[in-house]
Enzyme design. Sequence first.
Site: not given
Length: 138
Positions: A9, A49, A112, A115, A126
């Site tokens: 990310k 998402y 975080n 993913h 995905e």
Amino acid sequence: MEKTLAIIKPDAVERNLIGKILDRIESNEFRIAAMKRTRLTLPVVEGFYNVHKDRHFFKDLTASMCTGPVVLMVMARDNAIPEWRKLMGATNPKDADAGTIRKDFAIDIGKNSVHGSDSAENAAFEISYFFSQTEIQE
């Protein structure tokens, strides 16, 4: 051989953690079948998402994914999905086990660092969302 999607990310890319995360990936027997660095637009992230569109965190999540470049990867190995999720650690780094990517590199639950797909069905969606079959070298 199972495949999963992984994303490094924007928060991790910005902090120059790509190499450290790739080292963890390859050290844990994952084979990178496809990889590219790109910057995602809000419509692309919202589509990706979409499964979370009614959740309270959707707006913050989608906005954060557009703050800088990401590294998209298709990774392969036996049990790739559960093994990647184990290596990533819990979504909230406070709850992540020692030695996981999120425990070691994440800033907080919103930043975080990585993913990963959470099921075979989501992995298939995905992967195809970001990669054509010709880009994946098995």
